[in-house]
Design an enzyme around this catalytic site. Sequence first.
Site, PDB file in Angstrom:
ATOM      1  N   GLN A  42       6.062   1.784   2.682  1.00 49.52           N
ATOM      2  CA  GLN A  42       4.963   2.541   3.280  1.00 49.52           C
ATOM      3  C   GLN A  42       3.797   1.654   3.720  1.00 49.52           C
ATOM      4  O   GLN A  42       2.925   2.120   4.452  1.00 49.52           O
ATOM      5  CB  GLN A  42       4.483   3.612   2.305  1.00 49.52           C
ATOM      6  CG  GLN A  42       5.547   4.677   2.052  1.00 49.52           C
ATOM      7  CD  GLN A  42       5.122   5.713   1.027  1.00 49.52           C
ATOM      8  OE1 GLN A  42       5.339   5.521  -0.161  1.00 49.52           O
ATOM      9  NE2 GLN A  42       4.515   6.786   1.469  1.00 49.52           N
TER      10      GLN A  42
ATOM     11  N   HIS B 114      11.347   2.270  -4.842  1.00 53.79           N
ATOM     12  CA  HIS B 114      10.534   3.377  -4.320  1.00 53.79           C
ATOM     13  C   HIS B 114      11.197   3.873  -3.035  1.00 53.79           C
ATOM     14  O   HIS B 114      10.783   3.521  -1.926  1.00 53.79           O
ATOM     15  CB  HIS B 114       9.092   2.924  -4.091  1.00 53.79           C
ATOM     16  CG  HIS B 114       8.122   4.063  -3.938  1.00 53.79           C
ATOM     17  ND1 HIS B 114       7.000   4.212  -4.720  1.00 53.79           N
ATOM     18  CD2 HIS B 114       8.111   5.124  -3.105  1.00 53.79           C
ATOM     19  CE1 HIS B 114       6.335   5.313  -4.362  1.00 53.79           C
ATOM     20  NE2 HIS B 114       7.000   5.880  -3.380  1.00 53.79           N
TER      21      HIS B 114
ATOM     22  N   ASN C 250      11.169   5.349  -8.725  1.00 50.33           N
ATOM     23  CA  ASN C 250      10.150   6.322  -8.352  1.00 50.33           C
ATOM     24  C   ASN C 250      10.811   7.651  -7.982  1.00 50.33           C
ATOM     25  O   ASN C 250      11.693   7.693  -7.120  1.00 50.33           O
ATOM     26  CB  ASN C 250       9.371   5.789  -7.142  1.00 50.33           C
ATOM     27  CG  ASN C 250       8.293   6.754  -6.680  1.00 50.33           C
ATOM     28  OD1 ASN C 250       7.249   6.877  -7.321  1.00 50.33           O
ATOM     29  ND2 ASN C 250       8.536   7.458  -5.579  1.00 50.33           N
ATOM     30  N   GLU C 251      10.369   8.713  -8.613  1.00 50.78           N
ATOM     31  CA  GLU C 251      10.807  10.079  -8.308  1.00 50.78           C
ATOM     32  C   GLU C 251      12.317  10.221  -8.170  1.00 50.78           C
ATOM     33  O   GLU C 251      12.843  10.629  -7.116  1.00 50.78           O
ATOM     34  CB  GLU C 251      10.080  10.606  -7.063  1.00 50.78           C
ATOM     35  CG  GLU C 251       8.581  10.687  -7.295  1.00 50.78           C
ATOM     36  CD  GLU C 251       7.819  11.430  -6.185  1.00 50.78           C
ATOM     37  OE1 GLU C 251       8.407  11.716  -5.135  1.00 50.78           O
ATOM     38  OE2 GLU C 251       6.622  11.728  -6.411  1.00 50.78           O
TER      39      GLU C 251
HETATM   40  C1  BGC Z   1       5.961   9.549  -3.142  1.00 53.30           C
HETATM   41  C2  BGC Z   1       5.110   8.814  -2.132  1.00 53.30           C
HETATM   42  C3  BGC Z   1       4.590   9.790  -1.100  1.00 53.30           C
HETATM   43  C4  BGC Z   1       3.719  10.813  -1.803  1.00 53.30           C
HETATM   44  C5  BGC Z   1       3.087  11.838  -0.887  1.00 53.30           C
HETATM   45  C6  BGC Z   1       5.447  10.905  -3.521  1.00 53.30           C
HETATM   46  O1  BGC Z   1       6.518  11.800  -3.403  1.00 53.30           O
HETATM   47  O2  BGC Z   1       6.242   8.746  -4.245  1.00 53.30           O
HETATM   48  O3  BGC Z   1       5.888   7.791  -1.579  1.00 53.30           O
HETATM   49  O4  BGC Z   1       3.916   9.152  -0.072  1.00 53.30           O
HETATM   50  O5  BGC Z   1       4.474  11.510  -2.751  1.00 53.30           O
HETATM   51  O6  BGC Z   1       4.035  12.587  -0.217  1.00 53.30           O
END
Ligand code: BGC
Length: 396
Positions: free
Chosen positions: A27, A121, A165-166
């Site tokens: 990003q 990520h 991440n997530e």
């Molecule tokens: C993610 C980010 C994303 C943010 C806002 C999260 O789901 O880790 O990469 O930019 O939310 O959408």
Amino acid sequence: MRLDPDAFTGDAFPAGFLWGAATSAHQTEGNNTNNDWWQREHAPDTRIAEPSGDACDSYHRYREDITLLADLGFNTYRFSIEWSRIEPENGFVARAEIDHYRRMIATCHEHGLTPFVTLHHFTLPRWAAALGGWANPDAPDLFARYTETVLPILADGVEWACTINEPNMIAYPIGADFLSAEPDPHIAAQLVRAHQRSRAILTAADIKSGWSVATQAYQAEPGCERIAHEHGYPREDYFLEAAAGDDYVGVQAYTRTIIGPDGPRPVPHGAETTLTGWEYYPDAAAIGVRNAWKLTGHTPVIVTENGIATADDTRRIDYTRAALTALHDTLTDGIDLRGYVHWSALDNYEWGSYLPTFGLIAVDHHDFTRTPRPSAHWLGQTAKSNSLQTPDPAKH
Ligand code: BGC
């Protein structure tokens, strides 16, 4: 461990609280041409509105980002290492790229920032995606090998790492509508295995690790409690339960989801929405923290992302202040909350568009100029004083 609520009073946060801002490699770095996201952005039939391109050029300008955050008053910077740079081909390691991230970590230390390093990520090297991505039976082994590859730079001064991440977002089919689609239990189980393999390696090197879950603050309408549980379990709770016993669990919260008889409801009529179309709902972070604390059997919690996409920076301050007020209540209730990391440090590539601006720091995507917003000064001041600051209307 339970915190002694008398150890902090009024608006103060516990000593050693992590106050940070976050970014991710794809990003912000720019020109991550060797990962699956870039590939999708440029596929002839792509449905992605805008490609990432140069992003914020943080690959070259990371020193400026780190200096700004330190000068603003933060003590932590969460960023990610781009696997496709470290391992551009299967089994081939780019030593110069390892050095790049070594320099980033060193720059954090030079400026008194705790580096909080995410290993994955959302982006995979193209070769790993071609092998099936997370569905590949070898994916946990490949992720463990990548963890070993970057271990020397982590072992050299990184206290906190986030493996994945997530994972709960990754478990959806690519391009899915998150409200209606079902996560893939096979991928979810693979992600848990990859996390555990990576954690074993990090733990042996005395690095504290966990993973960060996208929490949705599910709220059942009266009589819909069972439906809410059945909806939320595979999408959130499964991943929180898998974090039990980790060094911490990361909570990433933006909004809530109301569950009615037919599942998720649209945003309530007349509710304020943000640039991502999500309901303005600052209590989401504290709800996520309480759920994570309960489902992990009292694993320490860190808010690793929380923020708002808005063109009105005053609303960013309002949102964040309200989120922190509710988070402070979780501390006084005895929850071991270790830190708050805002999403995002910079206006960055929001997975398909530059329009939703989450940044504490505005970025001009043509000349890459960084301009801290009033919210950055206010949150930095809160970080520096380790207590919730009232915004100064003269300054903001
Ligand atoms: C993610 C980010 C994303 C943010 C806002 C999260 O789901 O880790 O990469 O930019 O939310 O959408």
